[in-house]
Write an enzyme that holds these catalytic residues in place. Structure first.
Site, PDB file in Angstrom:
ATOM      1  CB  CYS A  32      -0.957   0.015   1.190  1.00  0.00           C
ATOM      2  SG  CYS A  32      -1.918  -1.496   1.332  1.00  0.00           S
ATOM      3  CB  SER A  87      -9.837   3.134   3.062  1.00  0.00           C
ATOM      4  OG  SER A  87      -9.009   1.984   3.108  1.00  0.00           O
ATOM      5  CE  LYS A 100     -14.994   5.407   6.143  1.00  0.00           C
ATOM      6  NZ  LYS A 100     -15.606   5.322   4.808  1.00  0.00           N
ATOM      7  CG  HIS A 137      -6.402   2.621   0.376  1.00  0.00           C
ATOM      8  ND1 HIS A 137      -5.186   3.076  -0.086  1.00  0.00           N
ATOM      9  CD2 HIS A 137      -6.101   1.578   1.218  1.00  0.00           C
ATOM     10  CE1 HIS A 137      -4.206   2.337   0.434  1.00  0.00           C
ATOM     11  NE2 HIS A 137      -4.729   1.426   1.216  1.00  0.00           N
TER      12      HIS A 137
END
Lengths: 382, 382
Positions: A83, A207, A326, A330
């Site tokens: 990520c 998210s 959020k 994402h």
């Protein structure tokens, strides 16, 4: 290290995209950044992406993007740290310019997650955990974060409702961001009653799986184009154990703290100097832990900042100023670049309704895995 | 750009590994390189890998390796450009040191392909092609190379048997390399009668699906440890169209040519100066095209060098001096580092029975996709 400048930025709306492929989304963002910079085609291309090889059956995404965008006979390299792939790609571009090898570079963060059925995307996301110690035993990525949140609540005595303001703030800011996935506000009631995903994490703690791409043109020289010049004054990368179980302290993001401290030291600044903090609120527990790791709250006290309203865009330490993970969304490999794009827009006073009050220094922190691979940057308006 | 030095190298045997996992193979190679360098733990870790997320269900392999090797609170980043991931990771480490950000770095190239069933690994390899224009229509990676070889044979009038010496030479050299997958010589007869894979490519034209890891420690300063000092005097990355069908000239590796020319220009050298060429002989057609692209043969004349014996380790332009991709093996993300390790051993006169005669300059070229993403380096013995 030589200073490097942000010459231009671009982003696509974060969405569930049925009309654009991964390469079209990434291409759109790239062309917008090139247009915004106004210095022609950069010398090289860097792409941050996590799961194109599983979700889109495409390896070497950087090569495909160089091809699609017409970077003929130029270098193109893909970077992956789960990520935090976006910020990792940004850091590699930064190094390549600072070394003198390149004069300029385009960095694209891109991910298209919604082409995969639910089980497949959950499996792809689980590859961000430790395969042998976590994922192979059935732990999903949200499951790992749920364990972390449960332990944090137990250690420090927080209730689930105490995390509500992280998500409420994110949605309130996203309401003014045309590129955000969710542009409607939420309330303490809707936070409380949203569906449970992995106890204690409910839908409003998490998210969303998303499609999106963001891009930045970096340059060895400041570009005079009528806007505030923004430079990168700190870049720091740190790792922790990949598995949660091997951490000495499970409820602390140690590598995020080390990385933030290293970035502050590089810049000669401290948390109070930051005009905003684009943090990695993949889950509300990550929002709390990020604020603590970056020095804005003592251990276990992150939620208090949200409860007290200090994280609002016009307060002490604005976070998720355009919606955060959020509410902006994402798309994992793109997120780090979205954060840096939004920080740049804030420093150039192009942030509209959620413009922060002190647009001088911005902190961004992108987190791969459960606090495993951290990339921190500090940007400065010159 | 500041000069960067190779401080140490390590490699595992290339094999079908049933007793070591991906992280154990990569860890073994990394520890060997650290031990060989003798300067303690480097500042950061770079990992070149293509398909851990599909073949081993593990994203952010660099984080896992930092964890496994004890790179506590240090940077770790994975780099991916399909089959040239290894050399791309090496290049990113090079830039990060040249920028002044790092004093030293460990670069690991690693791949474990044999844990996947046959169909799955063929699908993983096909992600190196253009998903929308090639793989989605059923073209496997070997199928693409077969089209390329067939066209090349038609254009220049070669027979299949004319390619035999590329593979015969690779196996002859590998017979002296304890790290090679195949250590037995082959003959023109066994080349001719090996099973067809994708006409005209037969088993002896193709490099084997393999497991393996190789590693290099890079340093900003020359390390005095009783061996020849080896420095990196050129690094060049170039891309071509991802799909074969979009190339103006299908039977030429244009990006490999551009990249080689750029590397020669950086080093102030030409092909005749090179004491060896570790080329990317994933298929025998790639061996021919690589020799042409790097300036050792005119277009269409690569096979003649092999026929004339000029590619042998003690002849004009030694290639695949320790077996190449064909016989040492081709664990895709590791290959670029194996090439650089072998070039270093040659320049330090540690190459044993296949030691080249002019160990002053070595050219390495790692190719991602069907000539799509090329990374070229020139090393020098000081």
């Amino acid at each position: 290290m030589n200073k490097v400048y942000i010459a231009g930025v671009g982003q696509t709306p974060v969405s569930e995209s049925w009309d654009k492929s991964l390469k079209e989304l990434a291409g759109d963002a790239g062309l917008m950044a090139i247009d915004d910079a106004g210095i022609g085609y950069p010398d090289a291309l860097f792409v941050g992406n996590m799961m194109a090889i599983t979700a889109n059956r495409q390896a070497q995404l950087a090569t495909l993007m160089a091809d699609w965008l017409g970077f003929h006979q130029k270098p193109a390299i893909s970077i992956e740290t789960a990520c935090s792939s976006g910020a990792a790609a940004f850091r590699m571009a930064l190094m390549s310019i600072a070394s003198g090898e390149l004069e300029s570079a385009l960095v694209i963060g891109a991910e298209k997650m919604t082409d995969s059925p639910g089980n497949e995307i959950t499996a792809s996301l689980a590859t961000a955990a430790d395969a042998e110690l976590e994922a192979d035993f059935g732990l999903s990525f949200v499951g790992l974060n749920a364990l972390l949140m449960r332990r944090y609540m137990y250690e420090y005595g927080w209730e689930h409702a105490n995390f509500a303001n992280f998500s409420i703030n994110a949605h309130a800011n996203a309401a003014h961001n045309p590129y955000a996935r969710f542009q409607q506000p939420i309330t303490p009631e809707s936070f409380k009653h949203s569906p449970m995903i992995s106890d204690p994490i409910n839908l409003m703690d998490a998210s969303p799986v998303s499609d999106g791409a963001a891009a930045i043109v970096l340059s060895a020289r400041p570009i005079q184009n009528g806007r505030k010049i923004v430079s990168v004054i700190a870049s720091s990368a740190m790792t922790d154990t990949l598995s949660l179980q091997n951490r000495k302290v499970g409820t602390k993001l140690t590598a995020a703290e080390t990385s933030a401290k290293a970035a502050y030291a590089q810049a000669g600044l401290s948390p109070v100097d930051m005009g905003l903090f684009e943090y990695h609120d993949a889950f509300s527990i990550m929002a709390a832990l990020s604020l603590e790791a970056a020095g804005f709250a003592d251990p276990g006290q992150g939620p208090q900042l949200a409860i007290d309203g200090k994280i609002k865009f016009d307060s002490d330490i604005p976070v998720a100023t355009m919606g955060g993970l959020k509410a902006r969304g994402h798309p994992v490999g793109a997120t780090g670049i979205y954060q840096l794009v939004e920080a740049t827009l804030q420093l150039q006073q192009r942030a509209g309704a959620t413009q922060v009050r002190r647009p001088k220094y911005a902190l961004t922190q992108n987190i791969g895995g459960s606090g495993s691979n951290i990339i921190t940057h500090i940007l400065q308006a010159e």
